[in-house]
Structure formats: C-alpha cells, structure tokens
Enzyme design. Structure first.
Site, PDB file in Angstrom:
ATOM      1  N   ASN A  72      54.345  98.270  58.900  1.00 42.66           N
ATOM      2  CA  ASN A  72      54.140  99.428  59.838  1.00 42.66           C
ATOM      3  C   ASN A  72      52.333  99.814  59.873  1.00 42.66           C
ATOM      4  O   ASN A  72      52.083 100.027  58.837  1.00 42.66           O
ATOM      5  CB  ASN A  72      54.891 100.394  59.755  1.00 42.66           C
ATOM      6  CG  ASN A  72      56.383 100.191  59.848  1.00 42.66           C
ATOM      7  OD1 ASN A  72      56.710  99.453  60.661  1.00 42.66           O
ATOM      8  ND2 ASN A  72      57.180 100.734  58.745  1.00 42.66           N
TER       9      ASN A  72
ATOM     10  N   HIS B 271      51.157  98.604  52.717  1.00 44.94           N
ATOM     11  CA  HIS B 271      52.192  98.439  51.978  1.00 44.94           C
ATOM     12  C   HIS B 271      53.189  97.370  52.822  1.00 44.94           C
ATOM     13  O   HIS B 271      53.050  97.688  54.008  1.00 44.94           O
ATOM     14  CB  HIS B 271      53.312  99.353  51.459  1.00 44.94           C
ATOM     15  CG  HIS B 271      53.723 100.508  52.483  1.00 44.94           C
ATOM     16  ND1 HIS B 271      52.667 101.334  53.072  1.00 44.94           N
ATOM     17  CD2 HIS B 271      54.808 100.453  53.397  1.00 44.94           C
ATOM     18  CE1 HIS B 271      53.381 101.934  53.859  1.00 44.94           C
ATOM     19  NE2 HIS B 271      54.432 101.360  54.094  1.00 44.94           N
TER      20      HIS B 271
ATOM     21  N   HIS C  89      56.754  95.851  53.504  1.00 42.51           N
ATOM     22  CA  HIS C  89      58.372  96.176  53.206  1.00 42.51           C
ATOM     23  C   HIS C  89      59.026  94.905  53.049  1.00 42.51           C
ATOM     24  O   HIS C  89      58.712  93.977  53.700  1.00 42.51           O
ATOM     25  CB  HIS C  89      59.037  96.875  54.485  1.00 42.51           C
ATOM     26  CG  HIS C  89      58.521  98.183  54.789  1.00 42.51           C
ATOM     27  ND1 HIS C  89      59.403  99.227  54.203  1.00 42.51           N
ATOM     28  CD2 HIS C  89      57.361  98.812  55.419  1.00 42.51           C
ATOM     29  CE1 HIS C  89      58.712 100.467  54.702  1.00 42.51           C
ATOM     30  NE2 HIS C  89      57.553 100.135  55.366  1.00 42.51           N
TER      31      HIS C  89
ATOM     32  N   ASP D 190      61.918 101.159  47.729  1.00 36.59           N
ATOM     33  CA  ASP D 190      61.858 102.065  48.575  1.00 36.59           C
ATOM     34  C   ASP D 190      62.768 103.351  48.201  1.00 36.59           C
ATOM     35  O   ASP D 190      64.044 102.834  47.888  1.00 36.59           O
ATOM     36  CB  ASP D 190      62.214 101.489  50.026  1.00 36.59           C
ATOM     37  CG  ASP D 190      61.554 102.356  51.045  1.00 36.59           C
ATOM     38  OD1 ASP D 190      60.603 102.104  51.788  1.00 36.59           O
ATOM     39  OD2 ASP D 190      61.995 103.527  51.187  1.00 36.59           O
TER      40      ASP D 190
ATOM     41  N   VAL E  33      53.215 106.585  55.171  1.00 37.09           N
ATOM     42  CA  VAL E  33      52.297 106.426  53.922  1.00 37.09           C
ATOM     43  C   VAL E  33      51.181 105.563  54.210  1.00 37.09           C
ATOM     44  O   VAL E  33      51.143 104.227  54.630  1.00 37.09           O
ATOM     45  CB  VAL E  33      53.066 106.070  52.659  1.00 37.09           C
ATOM     46  CG1 VAL E  33      52.101 105.718  51.858  1.00 37.09           C
ATOM     47  CG2 VAL E  33      54.361 106.461  52.372  1.00 37.09           C
TER      48      VAL E  33
HETATM   49  P1  5GP Z   1      56.002 103.439  56.394  1.00 31.55           P
HETATM   50  O1  5GP Z   1      54.758 104.094  56.077  1.00 31.55           O
HETATM   51  O2  5GP Z   1      55.891 101.975  56.433  1.00 31.55           O
HETATM   52  O3  5GP Z   1      56.535 103.927  57.576  1.00 31.55           O
HETATM   53  O4  5GP Z   1      57.132 103.654  55.372  1.00 31.55           O
HETATM   54  C1  5GP Z   1      56.900 104.263  54.124  1.00 31.55           C
HETATM   55  C2  5GP Z   1      58.150 103.920  53.114  1.00 31.55           C
HETATM   56  O5  5GP Z   1      57.688 104.450  51.910  1.00 31.55           O
HETATM   57  C3  5GP Z   1      59.362 104.558  53.714  1.00 31.55           C
HETATM   58  O6  5GP Z   1      60.246 103.527  53.927  1.00 31.55           O
HETATM   59  C4  5GP Z   1      59.723 105.524  52.510  1.00 31.55           C
HETATM   60  O7  5GP Z   1      61.052 105.626  52.496  1.00 31.55           O
HETATM   61  C5  5GP Z   1      58.799 104.921  51.191  1.00 31.55           C
HETATM   62  N1  5GP Z   1      58.530 106.388  50.336  1.00 31.55           N
HETATM   63  C6  5GP Z   1      57.645 107.406  50.899  1.00 31.55           C
HETATM   64  N2  5GP Z   1      57.466 107.945  49.709  1.00 31.55           N
HETATM   65  C7  5GP Z   1      58.049 107.195  48.703  1.00 31.55           C
HETATM   66  C8  5GP Z   1      58.046 107.538  47.442  1.00 31.55           C
HETATM   67  O8  5GP Z   1      57.682 108.604  46.792  1.00 31.55           O
HETATM   68  N3  5GP Z   1      58.753 106.531  46.315  1.00 31.55           N
HETATM   69  C9  5GP Z   1      59.399 105.474  47.174  1.00 31.55           C
HETATM   70  N4  5GP Z   1      59.713 104.697  46.051  1.00 31.55           N
HETATM   71  N5  5GP Z   1      59.225 105.201  48.294  1.00 31.55           N
HETATM   72  C10 5GP Z   1      58.598 106.051  49.136  1.00 31.55           C
END
Ligand code: 5GP
Ligand code: ZN
Length: 106
Positions: A87, A100, A102, A30, A96
C-alpha cells in the site's frame, strides 16, 4: 522523524511475532491478520513508502521479494498461493509509513 512503530519492532522496543530476520530485512505477523497467513516483510532501513525508494535501493527491493518468497515457504503457502501487497499513500490506505510488503495467503 516522528516515532515509527516498525523501527520500534526492529529495535526490539515493541513486541511482534518475528518469523524471519537478516542483515537487511525482518518479517513478522501482522497484528490484525486479514488472511490465515498475513506477514509483513520490512526493510531494516527506514524508508517511508515505495515513493521514497531510490535507485540505490534496487538490490534491497529485490531482496524484499526474496524474503517474501522465503516467508511464504516457511508458512507453507508457497504451493497453494499467496499475494504480495504494498500500500502506497493515503488513497491506498497506507497507515504505517515504513515500507512493508504484505504476504497474504492460506
Ligand atoms: P498498511 O500501512 O499497508 O495499510 O498496513 C499496515 C499494517 O501494519 C496493517 O495491516 C496493521 O495491522 C499492521 N500493523 C500496524 N501496527 C502494527 C504493530 O504494531 N505490530 C504488527 N505486528 N502489525 C502492525
Ligand atoms: Zn521506521
């Protein structure tokens, strides 16, 4: 479909620290880690969220868990312990919209 950052990472169009890859899934760190080890396990297929998972994805869903286990092993957090988080939707803070898992520990 609007541009998807995780599809871009899978296609090599956006950089990420990739730590695992096979024919169905990828894992990378992340970019804003909230734990010492914070990786994301992502199916290569674009599935927007857990709400979009279909019965035909059953094997893939199981595979993502095994990849998460493998990543935990590689990152030396299997024995100490780790948490998996998916999430789903706005109220859960999903930002996003490409499924995915975590993997958080360390
Ligand atoms: P969620 O959608 O579950 O809330 O979290 C999406 C996760 O993707 C976040 O923890 C964020 O830091 C990570 N994230 C978003 N964009 C990128 C990216 O371009 N590269 C990486 N490595 N992580 C990302
Ligand atoms: Zn995608």
């Amino acid at each position: 479909m609007t541009r998807c950052i995780f599809c871009d990472i899978i296609a090599g169009r956006s950089p990420a620290k990739i730590i695992y890859r096979d024919e169905r899934a990828i894992a990378f760190y992340d970019r804003s880690p909230r734990t010492p080890v914070h990786a994301l396990v992502v199916p290569l297929e674009h599935i927007a969220s857990l709400n979009d998972l279909m019965p035909e994805h059953e094997a893939l869903a199981g595979h993502l868990l095994l990849v998460a286990q493998q990543v935990a092993c590689q990152e030396n957090i299997a024995a100490s312990g780790y948490r998996l988080v998916i999430n789903t939707g706005r109220a859960a803070g999903q930002i996003v919209y490409h499924l995915h898992v975590h993997v958080m520990g360390g």
